[in-house]
Design a protein around this motif. Structure first.
Motif, PDB file in Angstrom:
ATOM      1  N   THR A 154      49.349  46.965  52.950  1.00 36.78           N
ATOM      2  CA  THR A 154      49.518  45.514  52.955  1.00 36.78           C
ATOM      3  C   THR A 154      48.190  44.751  52.964  1.00 36.78           C
ATOM      4  N   ASP A 155      47.066  45.455  52.989  1.00 42.87           N
ATOM      5  CA  ASP A 155      45.777  44.767  53.044  1.00 42.87           C
ATOM      6  C   ASP A 155      45.440  44.141  51.698  1.00 42.87           C
ATOM      7  N   ARG A 156      44.631  43.111  51.733  1.00 38.38           N
ATOM      8  CA  ARG A 156      44.288  42.373  50.521  1.00 38.38           C
ATOM      9  C   ARG A 156      43.444  43.202  49.555  1.00 38.38           C
ATOM     10  N   ALA A 157      42.566  44.038  50.072  1.00 38.80           N
ATOM     11  CA  ALA A 157      41.705  44.835  49.195  1.00 38.80           C
ATOM     12  C   ALA A 157      42.536  45.734  48.280  1.00 38.80           C
ATOM     13  N   THR A 158      43.576  46.362  48.825  1.00 39.93           N
ATOM     14  CA  THR A 158      44.448  47.210  48.017  1.00 39.93           C
ATOM     15  C   THR A 158      45.178  46.375  46.983  1.00 39.93           C
ATOM     16  N   PHE A 159      45.651  45.190  47.385  1.00 48.70           N
ATOM     17  CA  PHE A 159      46.358  44.323  46.437  1.00 48.70           C
ATOM     18  C   PHE A 159      45.439  43.882  45.307  1.00 48.70           C
ATOM     19  N   LEU A 160      44.196  43.584  45.616  1.00 44.16           N
ATOM     20  CA  LEU A 160      43.259  43.193  44.561  1.00 44.16           C
ATOM     21  C   LEU A 160      43.031  44.331  43.573  1.00 44.16           C
ATOM     22  N   ALA A 183      50.537  39.032  29.134  1.00 41.56           N
ATOM     23  CA  ALA A 183      49.389  38.361  29.745  1.00 41.56           C
ATOM     24  C   ALA A 183      49.761  37.091  30.501  1.00 41.56           C
ATOM     25  N   ILE A 184      50.975  36.542  30.290  1.00 41.60           N
ATOM     26  CA  ILE A 184      51.310  35.280  30.956  1.00 41.60           C
ATOM     27  C   ILE A 184      52.428  35.415  31.988  1.00 41.60           C
ATOM     28  N   VAL A 185      53.150  36.554  31.996  1.00 38.82           N
ATOM     29  CA  VAL A 185      54.188  36.720  33.009  1.00 38.82           C
ATOM     30  C   VAL A 185      53.533  36.849  34.388  1.00 38.82           C
ATOM     31  N   THR A 186      54.166  36.285  35.403  1.00 37.35           N
ATOM     32  CA  THR A 186      53.598  36.305  36.764  1.00 37.35           C
ATOM     33  C   THR A 186      53.479  37.725  37.310  1.00 37.35           C
ATOM     34  N   PRO A 187      52.293  38.124  37.822  1.00 35.44           N
ATOM     35  CA  PRO A 187      51.053  37.360  37.874  1.00 35.44           C
ATOM     36  C   PRO A 187      50.329  37.375  36.526  1.00 35.44           C
ATOM     37  N   SER A 188      50.060  36.212  36.018  1.00 28.81           N
ATOM     38  CA  SER A 188      49.425  36.082  34.711  1.00 28.81           C
ATOM     39  C   SER A 188      47.939  36.432  34.789  1.00 28.81           C
ATOM     40  N   VAL A 189      47.325  36.521  33.623  1.00 32.73           N
ATOM     41  CA  VAL A 189      45.887  36.794  33.576  1.00 32.73           C
ATOM     42  C   VAL A 189      45.112  35.714  34.326  1.00 32.73           C
ATOM     43  N   LYS A 190      45.498  34.451  34.142  1.00 28.50           N
ATOM     44  CA  LYS A 190      44.747  33.389  34.840  1.00 28.50           C
ATOM     45  C   LYS A 190      45.002  33.438  36.349  1.00 28.50           C
ATOM     46  N   ILE A 224      45.680  36.269  38.046  1.00 27.08           N
ATOM     47  CA  ILE A 224      44.955  37.444  38.541  1.00 27.08           C
ATOM     48  C   ILE A 224      43.459  37.172  38.631  1.00 27.08           C
ATOM     49  N   THR A 225      42.911  36.561  37.603  1.00 29.00           N
ATOM     50  CA  THR A 225      41.460  36.315  37.613  1.00 29.00           C
ATOM     51  C   THR A 225      41.080  35.328  38.715  1.00 29.00           C
ATOM     52  N   THR A 226      41.970  34.398  39.024  1.00 34.43           N
ATOM     53  CA  THR A 226      41.729  33.489  40.147  1.00 34.43           C
ATOM     54  C   THR A 226      41.700  34.239  41.462  1.00 34.43           C
ATOM     55  N   GLU A 227      42.674  35.153  41.655  1.00 32.79           N
ATOM     56  CA  GLU A 227      42.719  35.939  42.884  1.00 32.79           C
ATOM     57  C   GLU A 227      41.486  36.828  43.014  1.00 32.79           C
ATOM     58  N   LEU A 228      41.099  37.446  41.907  1.00 32.99           N
ATOM     59  CA  LEU A 228      39.919  38.328  41.951  1.00 32.99           C
ATOM     60  C   LEU A 228      38.649  37.536  42.248  1.00 32.99           C
ATOM     61  N   ALA A 229      38.584  36.305  41.734  1.00 31.99           N
ATOM     62  CA  ALA A 229      37.408  35.478  41.991  1.00 31.99           C
ATOM     63  C   ALA A 229      37.338  35.055  43.470  1.00 31.99           C
ATOM     64  N   ARG A 230      38.489  34.915  44.105  1.00 27.38           N
ATOM     65  CA  ARG A 230      38.520  34.573  45.532  1.00 27.38           C
ATOM     66  C   ARG A 230      37.993  35.720  46.392  1.00 27.38           C
ATOM     67  N   GLY A 231      38.206  36.939  45.892  1.00 25.62           N
ATOM     68  CA  GLY A 231      37.740  38.109  46.613  1.00 25.62           C
ATOM     69  C   GLY A 231      38.570  38.417  47.847  1.00 25.62           C
TER      70      GLY A 231
END
Length: 358
Positions: free
Chosen positions: A289-295, A341-348, A350-357
């Motif tokens: 359930t940790d965020r690192a694994t989800f990322l 690429a647009i179905v949830t979670p979409s590319v945009k 996912i890239t937002t989540e990855l940018a948040r870290g």
């Protein structure tokens, strides 16, 4: 052994037969908007939707492989399989036993249903508010709101939804579509995946009984299911990529003329094999359930999306003007890849989540 054979080696043999004999002859009709309910039920009868109900990594992979097999021919069907798989995933992992009375029918394909969690997944990321609102009413909840697009639906189909309560808690429940209180309407036409039973759902003071509550604490439940939710989607992208590679291989003349394109079928298949291996490793950690694994799960899903887009683009480039004709197979696959690429979670997303870290 061909790469496409390696990647689906654990898919039930009956899935391949259904795809070959029943699905492929109806690709044009499904692309035009026919919902393949009979094919989806037949796929369920092979066990395609039940593998992952046990919560094991092997079960997840078997479900993904079955979806990959279908996705090589038709992303609409693969997407409906994912919707069904996701609903089975929620019920099998749910905190409350009541909704599990539907689990056997959904896992076998005797009943069909969808996942109404596109909006909640965005809400949990702060992208948009929860669309369903609820309040206590007797032994259950009174619910209202509007979900713009829920797929694999029809009258009598069930779907999961998450509602916000006035005190800030979030409850996840099971709803039946096509009733007076939970009406469905097709009010949009898409460029692809039109045959997926996708509807706007209007919830007007619907009663969610305690027997249909999946969890009273969705905020705690979603982290336990989200890795599986996302990993199951990889079957769509892997299937589409392998389907594009097969389309390129089958076009001998086009292959000769396109020999110097940067991405050929061999490279597509090799990347798909590598991604499938990563999916296998990620499946072992799906319960974390940790965020690192989800990322890491999101990063894997992103890489599958890029491969689907690049593979479909390569098939289109190889086909050239022949792929630009109405009804062309290469163009259908390109339209389908854009959906990956647009179905949830979409590319945009996912890239937002990855940018948040982390």
């Amino acid at each position: 052994m061909a790469a496409s054979a390696r990647i689906v080696e654990s898919a039930p043999p009956d899935v391949a037969g259904i795809v070959r004999e029943r699905l492929r002859p109806r690709l044009a009709a499904i692309d035009a908007g026919e919902y393949p309910a009979d094919i989806l039920r037949a796929l369920g009868a092979t066990g395609a939707y039940g593998h992952h109900a046990d919560g094991t990594a092997a079960g997840l992979l078997a479900a993904i492989d079955a979806m990959t097999e279908a996705g090589q021919a038709c992303l609409s069907t693969a997407f409906c399989m994912w919707c069904q798989d996701a609903l089975v995933w929620y019920l099998a992992r749910g905190d409350e036993a009541g909704p599990r009375r539907h689990l056997a029918a959904l896992a076998s394909g005797a009943a069909l249903g969808g996942t109404g969690l596109s909006n909640p997944m965005k809400a949990f990321s702060g992208i948009e508010p929860l669309a369903l609102q609820g309040e206590r009413a007797g032994s259950g909840y009174r619910v209202r709101g509007r979900l713009p697009w829920v797929s694999n639906l029809g009258p009598g189909h069930r779907f999961a939804g998450i509602l916000a309560l006035p005190d800030g808690r979030r409850v996840m429940g099971l709803f039946e579509a096509g009733t007076d209180a939970v009406s469905i309407a097709a009010n949009a036409r898409f460029v692809a995946l039109e045959g997926t039973g996708t509807y706007t759902v209007m919830v007007r003071d619907a009663h969610l009984s305690e027997a249909d509550v999946i969890t009273h604490d969705a905020a705690a439940f979603v982290p336990r299911i989200r890795n599986g939710f996302v990993l199951l989607q990889t079957g769509m992208g892997l299937g589409l990529a392998l389907g594009a590679a097969a389309l390129m291989r089958a076009d001998a003349r086009g292959r000769t003329n396109a020999a110097f394109l940067p991405l050929g079928p061999e490279a597509i298949e090799a990347r798909a094999d590598a991604l499938r291996a990563r999916v296998g490793a990620a499946a072992e950690a799906h319960a974390a359930t940790d965020r690192a694994t989800f990322l890491e799960t999101l990063r894997l899903r992103l890489d599958v999306s890029w491969l689907a887009l690049e593979a479909a683009q390569s098939a289109m480039l190889q086909a050239g003007a022949r792929g630009y004709l109405e009804g062309a197979e290469a163009f259908r696959r390109l339209r389908e890849a854009q959906f990956v690429a647009i179905v949830t979670p979409s590319v945009k997303h996912i890239t937002t989540e990855l940018a948040r870290g982390a």
